[in-house]
Scaffold this motif. Structure first.
Motif: not given
Length: 120
Positions: A64-67, A7-17, A56-62
């Motif tokens: 469950p989907e990443a898992l 998650t920390l890796c996507f440290a970072l990302g907002v969902l794109a397409q 990190v908040k963005q990571v946290k939000e993503k």
């Protein structure tokens, strides 16, 4: 599980397409790995034990989907950062690792997929 820190890796990302946003792919992961205070702060955010930075908040939000998708929407850089963080936390911060696994994969349903992912 090993995922959690991914998650920390996507440290970072907002969902794109098709992938998470790569705007933060230049994030310096070594800064987190080399700084126990920062690593604990990020872990506390993920564990609902402390405040979150916007990244990190963005990571946290993503998370469950990443898992669920084995980080299918992660960029190569995000996957690389996630693997590095997961390996660091599991090896050098087993207490944090156990808490993250207990929170994000309590039934262990992602364990094998993430084990495979982290060995790729």
């Amino acid at each position: 599980m090993k995922v959690v820190l991914l998650t920390l890796c996507f440290a970072l990302g907002v969902l794109a397409q098709d992938q998470y946003e790569s705007a933060n792919d230049n994030f310096d992961i070594s800064e987190v790995i080399g700084n126990d205070r920062l690593l604990h702060a990020y872990a506390n955010c993920l564990l609902n034990k402390g405040p979150c930075t916007p990244e990190v908040k963005q990571v946290k939000e993503k998370l469950p989907e990443a898992l669920e998708t084995r980080c299918a929407k992660c960029t190569d850089k995000q996957k690389q950062m996630g693997k590095a963080l997961a390996q660091e936390v599991k090896k050098n911060h087993p207490d944090i690792w156990k808490q993250l696994v207990a929170m994000y994969d309590p039934q262990g349903k992602y364990q094998q997929a993430w084990k495979d992912f982290l060995q790729e």
